[in-house]
Design an enzyme around this catalytic site. Structure first.
Site, PDB file in Angstrom:
ATOM      1  CG  LEU A 192      -1.998   1.046   1.323  1.00 53.17           C
ATOM      2  CD1 LEU A 192      -2.869   1.124   0.073  1.00 53.17           C
ATOM      3  CD2 LEU A 192      -2.873   0.814   2.558  1.00 53.17           C
TER       4      LEU A 192
ATOM      5  CG  ASN B 102      -1.776 -12.225  -0.685  1.00 53.27           C
ATOM      6  OD1 ASN B 102      -1.007 -12.613   0.197  1.00 53.27           O
ATOM      7  ND2 ASN B 102      -1.645 -12.560  -1.954  1.00 53.27           N
TER       8      ASN B 102
ATOM      9  CE1 TYR C 110      -7.290 -10.155  -8.241  1.00 53.24           C
ATOM     10  CE2 TYR C 110      -6.760 -11.333  -6.212  1.00 53.24           C
ATOM     11  CZ  TYR C 110      -7.216 -11.335  -7.521  1.00 53.24           C
ATOM     12  OH  TYR C 110      -7.608 -12.518  -8.098  1.00 53.24           O
TER      13      TYR C 110
HETATM   14  N1  LIG Z   1      -5.386 -17.621 -11.387  1.00 57.25           N
HETATM   15  C1  LIG Z   1      -5.712 -17.690 -10.103  1.00 57.25           C
HETATM   16  O1  LIG Z   1      -5.091 -18.443  -9.324  1.00 57.25           O
HETATM   17  C2  LIG Z   1      -6.882 -16.907  -9.561  1.00 57.25           C
HETATM   18  C3  LIG Z   1      -7.157 -17.004  -8.197  1.00 57.25           C
HETATM   19  C4  LIG Z   1      -8.239 -16.309  -7.682  1.00 57.25           C
HETATM   20  C5  LIG Z   1      -9.024 -15.529  -8.504  1.00 57.25           C
HETATM   21  N2  LIG Z   1      -8.729 -15.429  -9.826  1.00 57.25           N
HETATM   22  C6  LIG Z   1      -9.613 -14.581 -10.653  1.00 57.25           C
HETATM   23  O2  LIG Z   1     -10.072 -15.321 -11.766  1.00 57.25           O
HETATM   24  C7  LIG Z   1     -10.319 -14.446 -12.866  1.00 57.25           C
HETATM   25  C8  LIG Z   1      -9.562 -14.934 -14.089  1.00 57.25           C
HETATM   26  O3  LIG Z   1      -8.184 -15.020 -13.751  1.00 57.25           O
HETATM   27  P1  LIG Z   1      -7.061 -15.554 -14.761  1.00 57.25           P
HETATM   28  O4  LIG Z   1      -5.996 -16.141 -13.900  1.00 57.25           O
HETATM   29  O5  LIG Z   1      -7.674 -16.372 -15.818  1.00 57.25           O
HETATM   30  O6  LIG Z   1      -6.520 -14.145 -15.307  1.00 57.25           O
HETATM   31  P2  LIG Z   1      -6.020 -13.715 -16.768  1.00 57.25           P
HETATM   32  O7  LIG Z   1      -5.238 -12.459 -16.557  1.00 57.25           O
HETATM   33  O8  LIG Z   1      -5.363 -14.837 -17.467  1.00 57.25           O
HETATM   34  O9  LIG Z   1      -7.388 -13.366 -17.523  1.00 57.25           O
HETATM   35  C9  LIG Z   1      -8.167 -12.239 -17.236  1.00 57.25           C
HETATM   36  C10 LIG Z   1      -8.798 -11.730 -18.513  1.00 57.25           C
HETATM   37  O10 LIG Z   1      -9.573 -10.573 -18.207  1.00 57.25           O
HETATM   38  C11 LIG Z   1      -9.379  -9.662 -19.283  1.00 57.25           C
HETATM   39  N3  LIG Z   1      -9.646  -8.284 -18.882  1.00 57.25           N
HETATM   40  C12 LIG Z   1      -8.882  -7.517 -18.067  1.00 57.25           C
HETATM   41  N4  LIG Z   1      -9.391  -6.273 -18.017  1.00 57.25           N
HETATM   42  C13 LIG Z   1     -10.499  -6.260 -18.790  1.00 57.25           C
HETATM   43  C14 LIG Z   1     -11.425  -5.244 -19.148  1.00 57.25           C
HETATM   44  N5  LIG Z   1     -11.329  -3.994 -18.669  1.00 57.25           N
HETATM   45  N6  LIG Z   1     -12.438  -5.563 -19.994  1.00 57.25           N
HETATM   46  C15 LIG Z   1     -12.548  -6.813 -20.480  1.00 57.25           C
HETATM   47  N7  LIG Z   1     -11.684  -7.808 -20.185  1.00 57.25           N
HETATM   48  C16 LIG Z   1     -10.664  -7.534 -19.347  1.00 57.25           C
HETATM   49  C17 LIG Z   1      -7.928  -9.841 -19.665  1.00 57.25           C
HETATM   50  O11 LIG Z   1      -7.642  -9.316 -20.960  1.00 57.25           O
HETATM   51  C18 LIG Z   1      -7.761 -11.340 -19.575  1.00 57.25           C
HETATM   52  O12 LIG Z   1      -8.033 -11.985 -20.786  1.00 57.25           O
HETATM   53  C19 LIG Z   1      -9.883 -13.057 -12.394  1.00 57.25           C
HETATM   54  O13 LIG Z   1     -11.009 -12.351 -11.929  1.00 57.25           O
HETATM   55  C20 LIG Z   1      -8.947 -13.373 -11.243  1.00 57.25           C
HETATM   56  O14 LIG Z   1      -8.856 -12.306 -10.334  1.00 57.25           O
HETATM   57  C21 LIG Z   1      -7.673 -16.096 -10.368  1.00 57.25           C
END
Ligand SMILES: NC(=O)c1ccc[n+]([C@@H]2O[C@H](COP(=O)([O-])OP(=O)(O)OC[C@H]3O[C@@H](n4cnc5c(N)ncnc54)[C@H](O)[C@@H]3O)[C@@H](O)[C@H]2O)c1
Length: 439
Positions: free
Chosen positions: A289, A339, A345
């Site tokens: 932060l 976290n 986030y």
């Molecule tokens: N990977 C993990 O372990 C994990 C854990 C907890 C939560 N999440 C959540 O799951 C979701 C998907 O995660 P991921 O790992 O597949 O991430 P990722 O970054 O691979 O995919 C996210 C997608 O969202 C799109 N995006 C971002 N900003 C955007 C906008 N303004 N308009 C439209 N599309 C937009 C990106 O272009 C990307 O394709 C997210 O919300 C993430 O916070 C992931």
């Protein structure tokens, strides 16, 4: 991404070292495939309550043998008849003799009544949570345990949830507490349980890769027409996903001022409405932060939370979300546990839980639902970028001792999306293998 430790632990020499040193032993999880039985082994049913008929009919529909066995594929205990603490002994009597006979990736499901009010029965029902979460921690070899509270009158509405939890689709969901019927709701039995979303139109944001691409695939597998949305910069990958799932692609930045209106126009003109909205798009801009820029704060809150509220309100105000509609949020265990380096986030992801709480009664009044998943460590590009030590800790600090796959999150969302899940409203289910974080 490859989990090298898991590969090592499965090798001849690795197996011995893991056993001798008592190291985590992540077994490969059994995941859904259309050509395997839903439950791997016989099922044993216990308890005396309201849900006996539902359990029997679900096990029959899944083709499970209900019989004594050497190794069980599933143990289901109907605890709705437990109306005072002394009767919790029934749990011990049922589970104690069979705990060592739960098969690899076996399933334990305890069924209860939502613990509301000040009665002894409510106290005893609340106690089920400690039991189930502890069983989850004691189970080995990829087996999982869940607690499902079913409100009186919603016994039949528990079918979609039982099907999900007893099958390989819930591989990475562990030690969760799910509530059915607490906000009312109507469950509609699909004509075909293999294609429950046939005729439905689904919007998946952030669908060009990672978890979003997997959500698009699973919803399409279940019969939905998927509109895959992502930012224009992801256009090529987005088209690939949309083509693969025989859906449509929509290039749009969901934080744009006119995005909600554009979505209303798009779904009204092309599909006459939308049935399922999955707010998957999410970003991280990690910094402590003290070092965080205002842009990093603002962009994360805008993508992960504010834009989703604006889209919900526009779709509801214009009546574009159809009857029996579904909204699904994607939170994170960071939003539950907090976290270091992720105040922005975690704030946004806790806000997603707030979104579920706030909208659930509103959607219930319209015959629709809103729920969220809270993924733990999922093997994606996002987590591949995490430093090795933190990544290893994230994987192993859970009952299943491994990371989940995007499909595990997608299957959970498909269960929420089913027309048969109309009484599943206001839930936040962690897809985290019972991670110790925030538990
Ligand atoms: N990977 C993990 O372990 C994990 C854990 C907890 C939560 N999440 C959540 O799951 C979701 C998907 O995660 P991921 O790992 O597949 O991430 P990722 O970054 O691979 O995919 C996210 C997608 O969202 C799109 N995006 C971002 N900003 C955007 C906008 N303004 N308009 C439209 N599309 C937009 C990106 O272009 C990307 O394709 C997210 O919300 C993430 O916070 C992931």
């Amino acid at each position: 991404m490859t989990d090298r430790y898991q590969q090592f632990a499965r090798s001849g020499v690795g197996r011995q070292i893991v056993r001798r040193l008592g190291l985590p032993n992540p077994v490969p999880l059994r995941r859904f495939s259309p050509d395997q039985t839903a439950i791997d082994g016989p099922a044993l049913v216990g308890g005396n309550g309201r849900l006996g008929d539902t359990v029997a009919s679900v096990l029959k529909a899944l083709g499970a043998e209900v019989a004594d066995g050497e190794r069980y594929g599933a143990l289901v205990f109907d605890a709705t008849g437990i109306d005072e603490p002394a009767k919790l002994r029934e749990l011990y009597d049922f589970f104690h003799p069979v705990m060592r006979r739960i098969g690899t990736c076996g399933r334990v499901v305890v069924l209860g009544t939502p613990p509301e009010g000040d009665s002894r029965a409510a106290i005893a029902q609340r106690a089920l949570e400690g039991f189930t979460r502890s069983v989850g921690k004691e189970l080995t070899r990829g087996a999982t345990a869940q607690l499902v509270y079913v409100a009186p009158g919603f016994e039949a509405a528990a079918e979609s949830t039982l099907r999900f939890l007893l099958s390989a689709k819930s591989a990475f969901v562990d030690a969760q507490v799910i509530r059915i019927g607490t906000l009312g709701g109507q469950s509609v039995e699909p004509e075909d349980w293999d294609k429950p979303l046939r005729g439905k139109v689904a919007l998946v944001t952030g669908a060009s890769r990672g978890i979003g691409a997997s959500i698009a695939e699973v919803l399409a597998r279940d019969g939905a027409h998927v509109v895959a949305l992502d930012i224009p910069a992801q256009g090529a990958e987005l088209s690939e996903v949309a083509n693969r799932v025989r859906g449509s692609s929509l290039q749009l930045d969901i934080t744009a001022q006119d995005a909600p209106a554009e979505l209303v126009r798009y779904f009204t003109e092309r599909h006459g409405g939308v049935d399922i909205v999955v707010h998957n798009a999410g970003i991280t801009r990690d910094k402590r932060l003290a070092n965080m820029s205002d842009g990093a704060w603002d962009s994360v809150i805008a993508v992960n939370l504010s834009s989703q509220l604006a889209v919900n309100d526009a779709l509801l105000d214009a009546d574009v979300l159809r009857a029996n509609g579904r909204i699904v949020g994607v939170s994170s265990i960071a939003g539950i546990a907090g976290n270091n380096g992720q105040t922005n986030y975690a704030t946004s992801k806790a806000g997603v839980i707030g979104m579920v709480d706030a909208y659930a009664p509103v959607l219930a009044a319209r015959g629709a639902t809103i729920n969220a998943v809270a993924p733990g460590f999922i093997e994606t590009k996002m987590t591949a970028a995490v430093p090795l030590f933190v990544r290893e800790a994230g994987r192993r600090m859970s009952s299943l001792a491994q990371g989940g796959l995007p499909v595990d999150v997608a299957e959970t969302i498909a269960w929420y999306a089913s027309p048969a899940s109309g009484a599943v409203n206001g839930n936040v289910v962690r897809v985290c293998g019972q991670s110790l974080l925030g538990a």
